[in-house]
Design an enzyme around this catalytic site. Sequence first.
Site, mmCIF file in Angstrom:
data_model
loop_
_atom_site.group_PDB
_atom_site.id
_atom_site.type_symbol
_atom_site.label_atom_id
_atom_site.label_comp_id
_atom_site.label_asym_id
_atom_site.label_seq_id
_atom_site.Cartn_x
_atom_site.Cartn_y
_atom_site.Cartn_z
ATOM 1 C CE LYS A 72 84.966 8.313 -3.834
ATOM 2 N NZ LYS A 72 83.476 8.831 -3.720
ATOM 3 C CG PHE A 93 79.930 2.258 -4.947
ATOM 4 C CD1 PHE A 93 78.433 2.221 -4.964
ATOM 5 C CD2 PHE A 93 80.402 3.372 -5.673
ATOM 6 C CE1 PHE A 93 77.629 2.991 -5.529
ATOM 7 C CE2 PHE A 93 79.513 4.228 -6.589
ATOM 8 C CZ PHE A 93 78.206 4.103 -6.326
ATOM 9 C CG ASP A 126 87.085 1.306 -7.908
ATOM 10 O OD1 ASP A 126 87.900 2.533 -7.736
ATOM 11 O OD2 ASP A 126 86.091 1.038 -8.190
HETATM 12 C C1 PLP Z 1 85.640 2.913 -5.072
HETATM 13 C C2 PLP Z 1 84.726 3.615 -5.928
HETATM 14 N N1 PLP Z 1 84.771 3.340 -7.009
HETATM 15 C C3 PLP Z 1 84.015 4.142 -8.172
HETATM 16 C C4 PLP Z 1 83.192 5.005 -7.628
HETATM 17 C C5 PLP Z 1 82.435 5.984 -8.381
HETATM 18 O O1 PLP Z 1 82.806 7.272 -8.678
HETATM 19 P P1 PLP Z 1 82.067 8.426 -9.424
HETATM 20 O O2 PLP Z 1 81.077 8.687 -8.355
HETATM 21 O O3 PLP Z 1 83.123 9.525 -9.347
HETATM 22 O O4 PLP Z 1 81.514 8.133 -10.422
HETATM 23 C C6 PLP Z 1 83.040 5.344 -6.287
HETATM 24 C C7 PLP Z 1 82.238 6.259 -5.645
HETATM 25 O O5 PLP Z 1 82.076 6.680 -4.574
HETATM 26 C C8 PLP Z 1 83.903 4.348 -5.208
HETATM 27 O O6 PLP Z 1 84.075 4.669 -4.199
#
Ligand code: PLP
Length: 421
Positions: free
Chosen positions: A263, A149, A234
């Site tokens: 986050k 994700f 990420d």
């Molecule tokens: C690994 C990862 N990257 C990116 C995101 C996207 O983050 P945001 O919801 O702050 O846009 C998430 C959201 O859960 C995530 O788990």
Amino acid sequence: MATTADIIARHDKHMVINLARWPVAIVRGQGVKLFDAEGKEYLDLFAGFGAGILGHCHPDLARAVCEQAHQLWHVGNLMHTEPQTHAAEAIARLGFGGKSFFCHTGADANEAAIKLTRLYGKAHPGKGGPIPGTSLKGRYKVISATRSFHGRGMATMAATGQPAVREGFEPLPAGYLNVEYNSLDAIKAALDEQTVAVIVEPIQGEGGICVPDDHYLPSLRKLCDEHDLLLIFDEVWTGCGRTGKYFGHQHWPVTPDIMTLGKGVGGGLALGVMCATERVADLYNVKKNGGVVKHATTLGGNCLATAAAAMIFHVLERDKLPEHAAKLGLHAINRLRTFATSHSVVKDVRGKGLFIGIELDPTAPGCWFKDGSEVVTRCREKGLMVNVSQKTVIRLAPPLIIAQDELDRGLTIFEEVLTKG
Ligand SMILES: Cc1ncc(COP(=O)(O)O)c(C=O)c1O
């Protein structure tokens, strides 16, 4: 004070109903506790998708944000402000020494990283052929993992390896391939002369807390070096001490070209960070681009959010919270694995630090539920906040300030719910 029913009715009347929210209205938080509009108390083992890394209303964080609020909020990024520098210094010092770009969310941070790969693929074209939509030759393809994700923007959705997230939004930008997580062979098979980058989560979060084999990330680094590919970690979930290290990749002898944060880095305020090695970050360097701005945001890195980030890293270090997370995480995983030996409903327990997944087997003899969401609901009714992903993986991601007795209290409720409903 408004009742839960009032708050929900007014919400539903005026807000887009894009999420299946629980029938709960939270009005106050303190440490690892939440309180709803009816005065009911909850133990929060999920911390707002992990963003509440220091818990609710941490006194140092509240003070830092209040002091900043009385001094300066926002001037725009044509001027320099100190909180940004403090936050960037901490990320460089505790991470791999990269240079930070601030934005608002995890998706924004990944978008900034992906745009950077597009510049890199033109600056380092290799044997890449024609790039669609341009008269140039070079590289532009990005490989990511299934079940990953990376966000809900157009590019980050394309990189996200979950078809349900993308459904309905086609056509998505071209050049994204999702291949099996934790398989170097899958990445090798997907490579071609137009591949420019690989993006992976050091531990998959939305995919169900998937920890890769120890050789995966180091051998991925080697592969990227061999093919001049940018390696993006990420760390939106795994950053900021969550897994027992300042950044998740530090569990292995490996550094990325680009790391993204979201986050926990804002502790609940909107902040995303893209941190890149100087060599790569320089592709955005306006002084080296003939004065052309290649990427920017209006509010990214505003003083309040970055003052919070600087204080978060200060508290993480001062209170040795990554070490605390590592110790408590080990305790919780051992306890849950012991529970699993006599309860077949628990299929697997995995994770690092305070980032824990408990995979359930609803087909186990005597199991009372069909889906992990029923477990989440029952826990909530008993005053415990947990989460489920991939239907059967219960996720625990409490604030890192949680004490062992609080965590144990939560695990006792959770184990009772699994056995008795
Ligand atoms: C690994 C990862 N990257 C990116 C995101 C996207 O983050 P945001 O919801 O702050 O846009 C998430 C959201 O859960 C995530 O788990």
